[in-house]
Design a protein around this motif. Structure first.
Motif, PDB file in Angstrom:
ATOM      1  N   LYS A  12       1.088  -0.880  -0.051  1.00 50.36           N
ATOM      2  CA  LYS A  12      -0.135  -0.226  -0.174  1.00 50.36           C
ATOM      3  C   LYS A  12       1.126   1.280   0.470  1.00 50.36           C
ATOM      4  O   LYS A  12       1.874   1.637   0.754  1.00 50.36           O
ATOM      5  CB  LYS A  12      -1.002  -0.374   0.977  1.00 50.36           C
ATOM      6  CG  LYS A  12      -1.867   1.192   1.442  1.00 50.36           C
ATOM      7  CD  LYS A  12      -2.592   1.006   2.272  1.00 50.36           C
ATOM      8  CE  LYS A  12      -3.841   2.247   2.760  1.00 50.36           C
ATOM      9  NZ  LYS A  12      -4.428   2.106   3.787  1.00 50.36           N
ATOM     10  N   ILE A  13       0.836   2.226  -0.516  1.00 48.64           N
ATOM     11  CA  ILE A  13       1.083   3.182  -0.849  1.00 48.64           C
ATOM     12  C   ILE A  13       0.428   4.328  -0.979  1.00 48.64           C
ATOM     13  O   ILE A  13      -0.528   4.921  -1.818  1.00 48.64           O
ATOM     14  CB  ILE A  13       2.023   3.622  -2.451  1.00 48.64           C
ATOM     15  CG1 ILE A  13       3.400   2.472  -3.033  1.00 48.64           C
ATOM     16  CG2 ILE A  13       2.761   4.365  -2.899  1.00 48.64           C
ATOM     17  CD1 ILE A  13       3.498   2.207  -4.053  1.00 48.64           C
ATOM     18  N   VAL A  14       1.233   5.572  -0.066  1.00 53.93           N
ATOM     19  CA  VAL A  14      -0.400   6.337   0.683  1.00 53.93           C
ATOM     20  C   VAL A  14       0.722   8.521   0.286  1.00 53.93           C
ATOM     21  O   VAL A  14       1.957   7.766   1.140  1.00 53.93           O
ATOM     22  CB  VAL A  14      -0.836   6.159   2.509  1.00 53.93           C
ATOM     23  CG1 VAL A  14      -0.954   7.639   2.102  1.00 53.93           C
ATOM     24  CG2 VAL A  14      -1.675   5.107   1.706  1.00 53.93           C
ATOM     25  N   GLY A  15      -0.301   8.669   0.263  1.00 56.15           N
ATOM     26  CA  GLY A  15       0.576  10.460  -0.116  1.00 56.15           C
ATOM     27  C   GLY A  15       1.871  10.471  -1.127  1.00 56.15           C
ATOM     28  O   GLY A  15       2.984  10.479  -0.236  1.00 56.15           O
ATOM     29  N   LEU A  16       1.891  10.202  -2.224  1.00 56.25           N
ATOM     30  CA  LEU A  16       3.672   9.617  -3.104  1.00 56.25           C
ATOM     31  C   LEU A  16       2.919  11.100  -3.947  1.00 56.25           C
ATOM     32  O   LEU A  16       2.150  10.867  -4.954  1.00 56.25           O
ATOM     33  CB  LEU A  16       3.515   8.725  -3.327  1.00 56.25           C
ATOM     34  CG  LEU A  16       4.765   8.525  -4.499  1.00 56.25           C
ATOM     35  CD1 LEU A  16       6.059   9.167  -3.699  1.00 56.25           C
ATOM     36  CD2 LEU A  16       5.111   7.474  -5.437  1.00 56.25           C
ATOM     37  N   ASN A  17       3.881  11.759  -4.398  1.00 58.30           N
ATOM     38  CA  ASN A  17       4.367  12.740  -5.530  1.00 58.30           C
ATOM     39  C   ASN A  17       5.588  12.884  -5.663  1.00 58.30           C
ATOM     40  O   ASN A  17       6.406  13.485  -5.091  1.00 58.30           O
ATOM     41  CB  ASN A  17       3.657  14.096  -4.561  1.00 58.30           C
ATOM     42  CG  ASN A  17       3.801  15.495  -5.391  1.00 58.30           C
ATOM     43  OD1 ASN A  17       3.825  14.855  -6.889  1.00 58.30           O
ATOM     44  ND2 ASN A  17       3.127  16.390  -5.698  1.00 58.30           N
ATOM     45  N   LEU A  38      -2.806   3.415  -3.128  1.00 61.76           N
ATOM     46  CA  LEU A  38      -2.699   2.310  -4.244  1.00 61.76           C
ATOM     47  C   LEU A  38      -2.367   1.335  -3.301  1.00 61.76           C
ATOM     48  O   LEU A  38      -1.248   1.313  -2.868  1.00 61.76           O
ATOM     49  CB  LEU A  38      -1.254   2.546  -5.599  1.00 61.76           C
ATOM     50  CG  LEU A  38      -1.060   1.669  -6.311  1.00 61.76           C
ATOM     51  CD1 LEU A  38      -2.290   1.622  -6.604  1.00 61.76           C
ATOM     52  CD2 LEU A  38       0.273   2.377  -7.220  1.00 61.76           C
ATOM     53  N   VAL A  39      -3.062   0.629  -3.591  1.00 64.45           N
ATOM     54  CA  VAL A  39      -3.252  -0.857  -3.542  1.00 64.45           C
ATOM     55  C   VAL A  39      -2.806  -2.012  -4.565  1.00 64.45           C
ATOM     56  O   VAL A  39      -3.160  -1.915  -5.494  1.00 64.45           O
ATOM     57  CB  VAL A  39      -3.929  -1.344  -2.778  1.00 64.45           C
ATOM     58  CG1 VAL A  39      -3.893  -3.049  -1.867  1.00 64.45           C
ATOM     59  CG2 VAL A  39      -4.233  -0.277  -1.410  1.00 64.45           C
ATOM     60  N   GLY A  78       2.883  12.678   4.657  1.00 62.84           N
ATOM     61  CA  GLY A  78       2.128  11.277   5.616  1.00 62.84           C
ATOM     62  C   GLY A  78       3.341  10.126   5.938  1.00 62.84           C
ATOM     63  O   GLY A  78       4.345   9.451   5.383  1.00 62.84           O
ATOM     64  N   GLU A  79       3.147   9.474   6.895  1.00 61.70           N
ATOM     65  CA  GLU A  79       4.003   8.527   8.072  1.00 61.70           C
ATOM     66  C   GLU A  79       3.269   7.482   7.030  1.00 61.70           C
ATOM     67  O   GLU A  79       2.001   7.293   6.764  1.00 61.70           O
ATOM     68  CB  GLU A  79       3.693   8.693   9.051  1.00 61.70           C
ATOM     69  CG  GLU A  79       3.974   9.590   9.975  1.00 61.70           C
ATOM     70  CD  GLU A  79       4.275   9.310  11.560  1.00 61.70           C
ATOM     71  OE1 GLU A  79       4.024   8.980  11.496  1.00 61.70           O
ATOM     72  OE2 GLU A  79       3.660  10.637  12.264  1.00 61.70           O
ATOM     73  N   ASN A  80       4.724   6.046   7.511  1.00 60.54           N
ATOM     74  CA  ASN A  80       3.883   5.217   7.059  1.00 60.54           C
ATOM     75  C   ASN A  80       3.406   5.181   5.221  1.00 60.54           C
ATOM     76  O   ASN A  80       2.831   4.771   4.924  1.00 60.54           O
ATOM     77  CB  ASN A  80       2.865   4.210   7.689  1.00 60.54           C
ATOM     78  CG  ASN A  80       3.356   4.482   8.766  1.00 60.54           C
ATOM     79  OD1 ASN A  80       4.441   3.245   9.057  1.00 60.54           O
ATOM     80  ND2 ASN A  80       2.904   3.804   9.525  1.00 60.54           N
ATOM     81  N   ALA A  81       4.120   5.730   4.622  1.00 60.59           N
ATOM     82  CA  ALA A  81       3.769   5.887   3.257  1.00 60.59           C
ATOM     83  C   ALA A  81       4.289   4.559   1.983  1.00 60.59           C
ATOM     84  O   ALA A  81       2.816   4.459   1.496  1.00 60.59           O
ATOM     85  CB  ALA A  81       4.636   7.188   2.773  1.00 60.59           C
ATOM     86  N   ILE A  82       4.600   3.697   3.015  1.00 67.56           N
ATOM     87  CA  ILE A  82       4.991   2.599   2.012  1.00 67.56           C
ATOM     88  C   ILE A  82       4.338   1.555   2.787  1.00 67.56           C
ATOM     89  O   ILE A  82       5.385   0.991   4.743  1.00 67.56           O
ATOM     90  CB  ILE A  82       5.767   2.171   1.527  1.00 67.56           C
ATOM     91  CG1 ILE A  82       6.669   3.576   0.510  1.00 67.56           C
ATOM     92  CG2 ILE A  82       5.755   0.468   1.019  1.00 67.56           C
ATOM     93  CD1 ILE A  82       7.753   2.662  -0.219  1.00 67.56           C
ATOM     94  N   CYS A  83       3.533   0.785   3.092  1.00 72.42           N
ATOM     95  CA  CYS A  83       2.973  -0.711   3.947  1.00 72.42           C
ATOM     96  C   CYS A  83       3.187  -2.020   3.197  1.00 72.42           C
ATOM     97  O   CYS A  83       2.695  -2.249   1.879  1.00 72.42           O
ATOM     98  CB  CYS A  83       2.011  -0.861   4.462  1.00 72.42           C
ATOM     99  SG  CYS A  83       1.677   0.799   5.594  1.00 72.42           S
TER     100      CYS A  83
END
Length: 184
Positions: A12-17, A38-39, A78-83
């Motif tokens: 899971k990718i969150v808040g990537l620019n 994005l999952v 944000g934190e934990n941008a990749i899980c």
């Protein structure tokens, strides 16, 4: 033996620019990636689009960040941008598990045979499969197994995947491919 031990269940990718300088054996491009969330699930995930639409950037970042220090200009929001399977990880941690399926990836020597690359990878990774088990699992012809990647023809992706699995990789990322390249 089953190859099922090599499965990632979710990235899971969150808040990537980001702007990512991507390379492959056939081309190179700066691609812009803008992702709210994005999952990517186990199995096949297709990030379709034009060369600069971001899919290649995601693939390249996940698999080449440990090799290509010039590739990346990022801005995470944000934190934990990749899980990975629900656990926050760094891009480097994902890259260590990833294989970029292109001849420009450092795992793939231009001169050594597929067999010798698999042997080297098995020794380094400690993966508990034999060379022959890897060859058979990927249905690689005996004669092509003895050639370098440039001489394996239409078995190139099976050969690269075999080297990747022998290296302990369980996430496989591809470069951008045009409709014509993909069709071939």
């Amino acid at each position: 033996k089953s190859m099922e031990g090599f499965v990632m269940h979710e990235i899971k990718i969150v808040g990537l620019n980001a702007a990512v300088y991507c390379k492959s054996a056939s081309c190179q491009s700066i691609t812009h990636v803008m992702v709210d969330t994005l999952v990517l699930k186990d199995g096949i995930n297709v990030l379709g689009g034009e060369i600069d639409s971001g899919g290649w950037g995601v693939s390249y970042m996940l698999s080449m960040s440990g090799y290509d220090r010039k590739m990346l200009f990022t801005c995470w929001e944000g934190e934990n941008a990749i899980c990975l399977d629900g656990q926050g990880v760094t891009l480097s941690e994902v890259a260590r598990r990833s294989c970029y399926m292109d001849r420009c990836c450092p795992l793939f020597s231009r001169k050594r045979s597929v067999r010798s690359l698999v042997i080297k990878a098995l020794k380094k990774s400690g993966v508990s499969y034999s060379v022959e088990e890897i060859r058979q699992a990927f249905n690689i012809s005996d004669f092509r197994f003895e050639r370098p990647l440039g001489g394996v023809g239409n078995e190139i992706f099976r050969c690269m995947a075999a080297i990747g699995v022998a290296s302990g990789k369980d996430i496989f990322c591809f470069p951008w491919m045009s409709a014509q390249m993909l069709g071939y």
